[in-house]
Scaffold this motif. Structure first.
Motif, short mmCIF file in Angstrom:
data_model
loop_
_atom_site.label_atom_id
_atom_site.label_comp_id
_atom_site.label_asym_id
_atom_site.label_seq_id
_atom_site.Cartn_x
_atom_site.Cartn_y
_atom_site.Cartn_z
N LYS A 5 0.99 -6.63 -11.54
CA LYS A 5 1.90 -6.94 -12.66
C LYS A 5 2.89 -8.06 -12.31
CE LYS A 5 1.71 -2.34 -14.75
NZ LYS A 5 2.49 -1.23 -15.33
N ASN A 6 2.67 -8.70 -11.14
CA ASN A 6 3.57 -9.77 -10.69
C ASN A 6 5.03 -9.31 -10.67
OD1 ASN A 6 1.55 -11.76 -10.31
ND2 ASN A 6 1.50 -12.12 -12.51
N GLY A 15 2.41 -1.28 -3.56
CA GLY A 15 2.41 -2.73 -3.42
C GLY A 15 1.31 -3.37 -4.26
N GLU A 16 0.12 -2.76 -4.28
CA GLU A 16 -0.98 -3.30 -5.08
C GLU A 16 -0.65 -3.24 -6.57
OE1 GLU A 16 -4.23 -0.91 -3.87
OE2 GLU A 16 -4.57 -2.00 -1.97
N ALA A 17 -0.01 -2.14 -7.00
CA ALA A 17 0.36 -2.01 -8.41
C ALA A 17 1.39 -3.07 -8.82
CB ALA A 17 0.92 -0.61 -8.67
N LYS A 18 2.31 -3.37 -7.93
CA LYS A 18 3.32 -4.39 -8.25
C LYS A 18 2.68 -5.78 -8.30
CE LYS A 18 6.20 -2.97 -5.02
NZ LYS A 18 7.40 -2.90 -4.15
#
Length: 220
Positions: A19-20, A13-16
């Motif tokens: 990158k919005n 979730g943090e990675a997404k």
């Protein structure tokens, strides 16, 4: 395993967010968060859900047979008592890998066709105007036997799913056949003979197409 799943979900979730990016499931669950509010142990319709429901004159849904429980919940919260219109064909349900539940569509179909829901109307779109009657009769013959309540959840023969021809075509009568080959026979040689017979019956090569099922190669 639970701890690993929770850590993966958090980091993914943090990675997404960096990158919005939203994936398909994110959009469903964020919509749920907007439409629901929790008071103690009870879940209620949120103020946003009431405002959105009042805003839309109509809620139109295509391919309803491929809705899953989350999507169906969202639709139920956005619609009012008399403004939902949906189209679907349970025979075309293909999104089981996305947790599609064709039973949701069938439940509504049956309730609309009974005294259970007197305020709703079911319209059977089973009049076919694009296909010759010989082909439709062949399709009905096969599906009458394959699509029963016990096997597929629908009664094709008596449940309003049967195709009905509505137009006559001024052309050569089509052929509908099933050829079951012994495994020792050559499929290619058999197809050559089938094509030769069609040509002898007056068809042209441009009238003939061979559609083949191909499995993905290991590299794909």
């Amino acid at each position: 395993l639970v701890e690993l799943t929770a850590r993966f979900k958090k980091q993914f979730g943090e990675a997404k967010r960096e990158k919005n990016i939203l994936d398909f499931t994110d959009m469903e669950h964020f919509a749920l968060q907007i439409l629901m509010t929790k008071e103690g142990e009870e879940i209620h319709m949120s103020q946003a859900a009431r405002e959105l429901s009042a805003k839309y004159d109509e809620v139109l849904v295509d391919e309803y047979q491929d809705s899953n429980e989350i999507q169906n919940y969202i639709i139920e919260k956005l619609k009012r008592d008399n403004n939902l219109f949906f189209v679907g064909d349970v025979k075309q349900s293909i999104y089981g890998f996305r947790r599609a539940e064709p039973g949701l569509f069938l439940d509504k179909l049956e309730s609309y066709d009974s005294d259970e829901d007197k305020d709703s109307i079911r319209i059977n779109l089973n009049e076919n105007f694009r296909t010759d009657q010989d082909i439709i009769d062949f399709v009905n013959y096969i599906f009458d036997r394959l699509m029963t309540k016990e096997i597929s959840g629908i009664d094709y023969k008596n449940g309003g799913h049967r195709l009905n021809p509505t137009k006559e075509f001024d052309k050569k009568n089509p052929k509908s056949e099933v050829h079951v080959l012994d495994e020792k026979l050559s499929e290619e040689n058999h197809l050559v003979k089938v094509i030769e017979n069609l040509i002898e019956d007056g068809y042209e090569y441009k009238d003939i197409a061979c559609l083949l099922y191909t499995s993905p190669s290991p590299r794909d």
